[in-house]
Design an enzyme around this catalytic site. Structure first.
Site, short mmCIF file in Angstrom:
data_model
loop_
_atom_site.label_atom_id
_atom_site.label_comp_id
_atom_site.label_asym_id
_atom_site.label_seq_id
_atom_site.Cartn_x
_atom_site.Cartn_y
_atom_site.Cartn_z
N ASN A 1 -9.88 -0.88 -1.28
CA ASN A 1 -8.43 -0.68 -1.17
C ASN A 1 -7.77 -1.26 -2.42
O ASN A 1 -7.77 -2.47 -2.62
CB ASN A 1 -7.94 -1.38 0.10
N CYS B 1 0.82 -1.23 0.00
CA CYS B 1 0.00 0.00 0.00
C CYS B 1 0.85 1.27 0.00
O CYS B 1 0.35 2.36 -0.27
CB CYS B 1 -0.95 0.01 1.19
N HIS C 1 -3.72 6.95 1.89
CA HIS C 1 -4.05 5.64 1.36
C HIS C 1 -5.47 5.29 1.80
O HIS C 1 -5.95 5.76 2.83
CB HIS C 1 -3.05 4.60 1.89
O1 UT7 Z 1 -4.06 -2.41 3.30
C1 UT7 Z 1 -3.13 -2.21 4.31
C2 UT7 Z 1 -3.68 -1.55 5.46
N1 UT7 Z 1 -4.86 -2.23 5.93
C3 UT7 Z 1 -5.50 -1.72 6.95
O2 UT7 Z 1 -5.09 -0.70 7.44
C4 UT7 Z 1 -6.71 -2.44 7.49
C5 UT7 Z 1 -6.79 -2.25 8.98
N2 UT7 Z 1 -7.85 -2.99 9.63
C6 UT7 Z 1 -9.16 -2.71 9.43
O3 UT7 Z 1 -9.50 -1.88 8.63
C7 UT7 Z 1 -10.18 -3.42 10.28
O4 UT7 Z 1 -9.54 -4.13 11.32
C8 UT7 Z 1 -11.11 -4.38 9.48
C9 UT7 Z 1 -12.07 -3.59 8.62
C10 UT7 Z 1 -10.27 -5.30 8.62
C11 UT7 Z 1 -11.94 -5.23 10.44
O5 UT7 Z 1 -12.69 -4.41 11.33
P1 UT7 Z 1 -12.72 -4.74 12.89
O6 UT7 Z 1 -13.61 -3.74 13.51
O7 UT7 Z 1 -11.29 -4.79 13.36
O8 UT7 Z 1 -13.44 -6.13 12.91
P2 UT7 Z 1 -12.89 -7.55 13.42
O9 UT7 Z 1 -11.85 -8.07 12.52
O10 UT7 Z 1 -12.56 -7.44 14.87
O11 UT7 Z 1 -14.19 -8.43 13.29
C12 UT7 Z 1 -15.33 -8.16 14.08
C13 UT7 Z 1 -16.36 -9.24 13.78
C14 UT7 Z 1 -15.83 -10.64 13.94
O12 UT7 Z 1 -16.88 -11.43 14.49
P3 UT7 Z 1 -16.89 -11.76 16.06
O13 UT7 Z 1 -15.62 -12.50 16.33
O14 UT7 Z 1 -16.96 -10.44 16.76
O15 UT7 Z 1 -18.12 -12.59 16.23
C15 UT7 Z 1 -15.58 -11.10 12.52
O16 UT7 Z 1 -15.71 -12.48 12.33
O17 UT7 Z 1 -16.82 -9.12 12.42
C16 UT7 Z 1 -16.70 -10.39 11.77
N3 UT7 Z 1 -16.37 -10.15 10.36
C17 UT7 Z 1 -17.31 -9.93 9.43
N4 UT7 Z 1 -18.65 -9.90 9.49
C18 UT7 Z 1 -19.32 -9.64 8.37
C19 UT7 Z 1 -15.15 -10.07 9.78
N5 UT7 Z 1 -15.29 -9.81 8.47
C20 UT7 Z 1 -16.61 -9.71 8.23
C21 UT7 Z 1 -17.37 -9.45 7.08
N6 UT7 Z 1 -18.71 -9.42 7.18
N7 UT7 Z 1 -16.80 -9.23 5.87
#
Ligand code: UT7
Length: 338
Positions: free
Chosen positions: A295, A115, A265
């Protein structure tokens, strides 16, 4: 007199196929509400078929950028190509631009900074300019990521985030007076890396660290897709993006209110909002388009630049700050008088 790297043109190309959050919710357990709330993304572009590669998208953007600059491909004396999704394991995609565009046998190199591809690319180009090794440069940033995503519920955490696209810039070495602060060009770049983050955002297979390079078991166990620990990446991204912006402003005597446009980004709208409020910038001075493209990794910032120019938001003479963070970890930014 000094040499400055002046951006002469920027262009972008994205595949026509739009994939909405609703489309993804039909093939995996996700929802428009989850994706929008957590990331800001509403849709992304995917290539129309498996026959379209990163070089194809890059070539489209590169031709548009050359046309806008009024340059022939024979004018170029360096090609820099930033991507994490090259056509082949080797050679790189830079050489494909040399051949496809009909350039002279000029140097062509690939940058693997994910990125941060554009910010590393601009810094690299600036080094070639300042060391008088190149005068007319093509920087292409392109990604075809959709074929390696796991488009099932198992891979939903990554699959909803990424899209395909390309951006390209033409950059020229210009002789400028040292005292005029309104001189166009790259004023400064700041880059960083921290390899301890390599395991939290990666795609390891196929690879030379993997037994047998790639196996049937790797495919069966879905180890051939990207992996991310989103929360760890999120926290590091916010910290490093703010550090990059602050460093570039401090060492160039620039206050946030003097910046005409910040182009971050596009990994997550929540990341960009946190950075924006920490820097004390109004929403209209931070450019976002993640809603429409997701992204697109290295292609993200040049696509933003190209759209900002098209929309009249980015005009000649504007003071612009790019900031990026990505896999590696890598991060960095460029302060540019547009
Ligand atoms: O490209 C390089 C740089 N990248 C970044 O900077 C990305 C940085 N990270 C993020 O943007 C965020 O961490 C994400 C958008 C990837 C994820 O958001 P989050 O608020 O950290 O969610 P999480 O990973 O903690 O997931 C929360 C819940 C989980 O369920 P439980 O364990 O709480 O029951 C996941 O299983 O959301 C669930 N989940 C989804 N649900 C519906 C994960 N992906 C999805 C999805 N749809 N696509």
């Amino acid at each position: 007199m000094e040499l400055r790297s002046v951006i002469r043109s920027v262009a972008h190309y994205v595949p026509e196929r739009r994939v909405s959050n609703e489309d993804l919710s039909k093939i995996m357990d996700t929802s428009d509400a989850w994706i929008t709330e957590r990331t800001g993304i509403k849709e992304r572009r995917f290539v129309e078929s498996s026959e379209v590669s990163t070089a194809d998208l890059g070539e489209r953007a590169a031709r548009l950028a050359l046309e806008k600059a009024g340059w022939s491909s024979e004018d170029l004396d360096l090609i820099v190509f930033a991507t994490l999704s090259p056509d082949y394991y080797f050679p790189g995609v830079g050489v494909m631009m040399q051949q496809r565009l009909g350039c002279r046998p000029i140097p062509a190199l690939d940058i693997r900074a994910q990125c941060s591809g554009l910010v590393y690319g601009l810094s690299c180009v600036d080094g070639y300019v300042k060391s008088r090794q190149a005068q007319k440069i093509l920087l292409v940033c392109a990604e075809v990521q959709s074929p390696v995503l796991d488009l099932t519920t198992r891979g939903r955490d990554m699959a909803v985030l990424f899209g395909d696209g390309a951006g390209a810039l033409t950059i020229e070495a210009a002789r400028v007076g040292t005292s005029d602060p309104t001189q166009r060009g790259i004023i400064d770049s700041f880059l960083g890396s921290d390899g301890s983050g390599a395991d939290v955002l990666c795609m390891k297979t196929p690879g030379t660290a993997v037994p047998g390079f790639i196996s049937q078991d790797d495919i069966a166990q879905a180890r051939v897709h990207p992996y991310m620990d989103g929360k760890v990446v999120f926290k590091n991204a916010v910290t490093r993006l703010i550090e990059t912006a602050t460093t570039l402003m401090t060492r160039n005597g620039v206050k946030p209110e003097q910046l005409d446009l910040v182009i971050p980004h596009q990994a997550n709208l929540r990341i960009n909002e946190m950075v924006r409020t920490q820097l004390g910038l109004p929403p209209e001075r931070v450019f976002n388009n993640i809603q429409r493209y997701g992204n697109t990794t290295a292609a993200t910032i040049p696509i933003c630049m190209s759209e900002a120019v098209e929309q009249g938001i980015l005009r000649e003479g504007a003071l612009v700050l790019t900031i990026a963070f990505g896999a590696g970890f890598t991060w960095g930014g460029n302060l540019i008088r547009w």
